[in-house]
Design a protein around this motif. Structure first.
Motif, mmCIF file in Angstrom:
data_model
loop_
_atom_site.group_PDB
_atom_site.id
_atom_site.type_symbol
_atom_site.label_atom_id
_atom_site.label_comp_id
_atom_site.label_asym_id
_atom_site.label_seq_id
_atom_site.Cartn_x
_atom_site.Cartn_y
_atom_site.Cartn_z
ATOM 1 N N ARG A 27 7.442 6.227 3.257
ATOM 2 C CA ARG A 27 6.321 6.933 3.886
ATOM 3 C C ARG A 27 5.001 6.266 3.522
ATOM 4 O O ARG A 27 4.106 6.106 4.377
ATOM 5 C CB ARG A 27 6.312 8.396 3.445
ATOM 6 N N ALA A 28 4.855 5.863 2.266
ATOM 7 C CA ALA A 28 3.616 5.200 1.849
ATOM 8 C C ALA A 28 3.461 3.849 2.535
ATOM 9 O O ALA A 28 2.346 3.465 2.930
ATOM 10 C CB ALA A 28 3.597 5.033 0.329
ATOM 11 N N LEU A 29 4.550 3.116 2.697
ATOM 12 C CA LEU A 29 4.478 1.838 3.404
ATOM 13 C C LEU A 29 4.135 2.047 4.874
ATOM 14 O O LEU A 29 3.328 1.306 5.453
ATOM 15 C CB LEU A 29 5.801 1.084 3.268
ATOM 16 N N ALA A 30 4.726 3.080 5.484
ATOM 17 C CA ALA A 30 4.391 3.378 6.883
ATOM 18 C C ALA A 30 2.921 3.753 7.015
ATOM 19 O O ALA A 30 2.252 3.373 7.991
ATOM 20 C CB ALA A 30 5.274 4.511 7.400
ATOM 21 N N GLY A 31 2.413 4.457 6.027
ATOM 22 C CA GLY A 31 1.006 4.832 6.047
ATOM 23 C C GLY A 31 0.071 3.646 5.961
ATOM 24 O O GLY A 31 -1.106 3.735 6.326
ATOM 25 N N ARG A 32 0.595 2.526 5.490
ATOM 26 C CA ARG A 32 -0.202 1.297 5.399
ATOM 27 C C ARG A 32 0.028 0.386 6.612
ATOM 28 O O ARG A 32 -0.357 -0.777 6.594
ATOM 29 C CB ARG A 32 0.107 0.568 4.091
ATOM 30 N N GLY A 33 0.695 0.923 7.625
ATOM 31 C CA GLY A 33 0.809 0.194 8.882
ATOM 32 C C GLY A 33 2.122 -0.491 9.137
ATOM 33 O O GLY A 33 2.289 -1.138 10.170
ATOM 34 N N HIS A 34 3.080 -0.353 8.215
ATOM 35 C CA HIS A 34 4.383 -0.987 8.418
ATOM 36 C C HIS A 34 5.264 -0.115 9.309
ATOM 37 O O HIS A 34 5.182 1.111 9.280
ATOM 38 C CB HIS A 34 5.064 -1.232 7.069
ATOM 39 N N GLU A 35 6.112 -0.752 10.075
ATOM 40 C CA GLU A 35 7.014 -0.074 11.005
ATOM 41 C C GLU A 35 8.399 0.004 10.357
ATOM 42 O O GLU A 35 9.025 -1.027 10.099
ATOM 43 C CB GLU A 35 7.075 -0.851 12.318
ATOM 44 N N HIS A 342 0.466 4.077 -4.935
ATOM 45 C CA HIS A 342 0.400 2.973 -5.896
ATOM 46 C C HIS A 342 1.614 2.049 -5.724
ATOM 47 O O HIS A 342 1.488 0.818 -5.760
ATOM 48 C CB HIS A 342 0.389 3.500 -7.336
ATOM 49 N N ARG A 343 2.792 2.643 -5.531
ATOM 50 C CA ARG A 343 4.014 1.835 -5.417
ATOM 51 C C ARG A 343 4.002 0.981 -4.147
ATOM 52 O O ARG A 343 4.497 -0.149 -4.144
ATOM 53 C CB ARG A 343 5.245 2.733 -5.431
ATOM 54 N N ALA A 344 3.451 1.508 -3.058
ATOM 55 C CA ALA A 344 3.403 0.724 -1.820
ATOM 56 C C ALA A 344 2.579 -0.542 -2.013
ATOM 57 O O ALA A 344 2.931 -1.620 -1.501
ATOM 58 C CB ALA A 344 2.828 1.578 -0.686
ATOM 59 N N LEU A 345 1.499 -0.439 -2.757
ATOM 60 C CA LEU A 345 0.694 -1.628 -3.049
ATOM 61 C C LEU A 345 1.499 -2.633 -3.867
ATOM 62 O O LEU A 345 1.372 -3.850 -3.673
ATOM 63 C CB LEU A 345 -0.572 -1.224 -3.807
ATOM 64 N N GLU A 346 2.338 -2.141 -4.779
ATOM 65 C CA GLU A 346 3.164 -3.034 -5.588
ATOM 66 C C GLU A 346 4.214 -3.739 -4.735
ATOM 67 O O GLU A 346 4.510 -4.922 -4.945
ATOM 68 C CB GLU A 346 3.826 -2.237 -6.714
ATOM 69 N N VAL A 347 4.774 -3.018 -3.761
ATOM 70 C CA VAL A 347 5.733 -3.645 -2.850
ATOM 71 C C VAL A 347 5.053 -4.738 -2.044
ATOM 72 O O VAL A 347 5.563 -5.860 -1.906
ATOM 73 C CB VAL A 347 6.363 -2.591 -1.915
ATOM 74 N N GLU A 348 3.882 -4.441 -1.506
ATOM 75 C CA GLU A 348 3.159 -5.441 -0.716
ATOM 76 C C GLU A 348 2.815 -6.663 -1.552
ATOM 77 O O GLU A 348 2.931 -7.804 -1.075
ATOM 78 C CB GLU A 348 1.888 -4.822 -0.138
#
Length: 361
Positions: A27-35, A342-348
Motif C-alpha cells: 500500500r505504501a509503495l502504491a501510494g508513491r505511484g507504483h502499480e 518509511h519502509r517504502a522509501l527503503e525499498v525504493e
C-alpha cells in the motif's frame, strides 16, 4: 514501476501471518505511484476467510493452485518492471521460484522476498540439495522480512547478489488506538497461530506466566490451539480477524509478543504484532532477543522477559498508569521511525529509484 508480486495472500490473514506486512509495504509503495498486481492462490480456505475486499491500491489476481494457472500468471507478470516471488506461498513454491527467473530482462528486476528468512536459511543449511539453493545467486535482489546482519551474511554466503532487510512496521491508518471491548478484557493477551517452532515458547512465556498468576486473566488468540490443555484463567478466542486487532490490543493491561524459535535465534525480527500493539498504544511485553533496541527502547517503550517467570513478574508489578505510559512512548517511537511509509522509501532505495520516481510507466 509496475510490480508483480507472488505471495500467499493479500486479502486474507487466515493462516497467513504475512498479510499485514504485505498490505503495509505494498500500500505504501502504491501510494508513491507504483502499480501493484498481487498474485495469490486459492488455497487453505483463505478466500473463505477474507479480512478485506480487493483494495483500491492493488490489483489482486486469484489463481487456482495448479501449474497451468500459475504459469499463465507468470506469463502476464512478464510485463512488470519488478517481479517478486515471496517465500511461503504454500503451493507451487518451487515452480514459482524457478520460473520467475525466466522473466529477467533488460531494464527489469526479479527479486525474492523472504518473509521467513530464519526458516528458509535453516532449511538450506540442512539440505545441500535443496532446489532453491542454486537459484539464490540468480535473483537480482533478496529482500527479507527481518533478521538483520545474521540473515544478510547468510544470504551473501549463499551467493546472493544483495540482501536487504525490510522490517515489519506500522500502518497508522489500520492499527491505532480504539475503544476497549469487554469481550477482550484481560491482564495479558497473546495473538499468534499455533506453529511447531512457536508452541514451546508460547508454553513458556504465556502459559507458564498464566499458571504463576492464577488470579489474573489471560487471553489467547490465533488458530490451532483448540486441543491444548489451558490453565483455568486462560480463555482461547480462535482466529481473530485483522479488523478486531485494535480492540484486542486496547482491551488488555498488556500485550505479549512471543517470537518463533528460529526468529528469536537470529534476532532482529520484530513480529507484526509488535508494531500493531505499539500503534494501538498498548503496553507490550516481549520475549528478549538481539536487536529489539533498534525498534523499541527496553524499559521505556517495551518490557522484556527471558522466561515465563519474568513475564509474570513484569505483569505482577504493572500498574495501569505505567502500562499507559509505556504504550504511549512506543506509539510515538513507531510513528516517528517505523511506519510502512518509511519502509517504502527503503525499498525504493534498494531498487536504486530516485525519490518521486515511482509513477508507473
Amino acid at each position: 514501476m509496475r510490480i508483480a508480486f507472488f505471495g500467499s495472500s493479500l486479502v486474507s490473514a487466515y493462516w497467513n501471518g504475512a498479510a499485514t506486512y504485505y498490505r503495509g509495504v505494498l500500500r505504501a509503495l502504491a501510494g508513491r505511484g507504483h502499480e501493484v498486481t498481487f498474485y495469490e492462490p486459492d488455497a487453505y480456505e483463505r478466500q473463505a476467510h477474507r479480512d478485506i475486499p480487493d483494495p483500491p491500491w492493488a490489483r489482486v489476481v486469484i489463481y487456482q493452485p495448479r501449474e497451468p494457472d500459475a504459469l499463465r500468471c507468470l506469463e502476464e507478470a512478464a510485463r512488470a518492471d519488478l517481479v517478486v516471488k515471496a517465500s511461503g506461498v504454500g503451493v507451487l513454491d518451487a515452480l514459482l521460484e524457478r520460473e520467475a527467473l525466466r522473466l529477467r530482462r533488460a531494464g527489469g528486476l526479479v527479486a525474492f522476498w523472504d518473509v521467513d528468512a530464519p526458516a528458509t536459511l535453516e532449511r538450506l543449511r540442512a539440505d545441500a540439495d535443496d532446489p532453491f539453493r542454486p537459484l539464490v545467486p540468480r535473483y537480482d535482489l533478496v529482500f527479507t522480512y527481518g533478521g538483520g546482519p545474521p540473515v544478510v551474511e547468510a544470504y551473501l554466503g549463499l551467493g546472493a547478489r544483495r540482501c536487504v532487510p525490510i522490517y515489519n512496521a506500522l500502518d497508522p491508518d489500520t492499527h491505532h488506538p480504539a475503544p476497549a471491548e469487554p469481550r477482550f478484557a484481560a491482564d495479558l493477551s497473546f495473538l499468534g497461530n499455533r506453529l511447531p517452532d512457536r508452541e514451546a515458547r508460547v508454553r513458556e512465556f504465556f502459559l507458564r506466566a498464566a499458571a504463576a498468576l492464577p488470579g489474573r486473566r489471560f487471553l489467547l488468540g490465533g488458530a490451532g490451539w483448540g486441543d491444548l490443555a489451558l490453565p483455568a484463567n486462560v480463555r482461547w478466542l480462535g482466529h481473530v480477524y485483522t479488523r478486531e486487532h485494535n480492540a484486542l490490543n486496547c482491551s488488555a493491561l498488556a500485550v505479549l509478543n512471543v517470537s518463533r524459535e528460529s526468529m528469536a535465534r537470529f534476532g532482529h525480527s520484530p513480529a507484526t504484532r509488535v508494531f500493531e500493539a505499539a500503534g494501538a498504544g498498548a503496553c507490550l511485553v516481549s520475549d528478549a532477543w538481539v536487536g529489539m533496541e533498534r525498534f523499541l527502547e527496553p524499559g521505556r517503550e517495551v518490557l522484556l522477559a527471558e522466561s515465563g517467570a519474568e513475564v509474570a513478574e513484569a505483569l505482577g508489578g504493572l500498574t495501569p498508569a505505567r502500562a499507559a505510559a509505556i504504550g504511549a512512548a512506543a506509539r510515538r517511537r513507531v510513528l516517528a521511525e517505523h511506519t510502512y511509509a518509511h519502509r517504502a522509501l527503503e525499498v525504493e532505495a534498494a531498487l536504486g529509484l530516485r525519490p518521486g520516481a515511482g509513477a508507473a510507466a
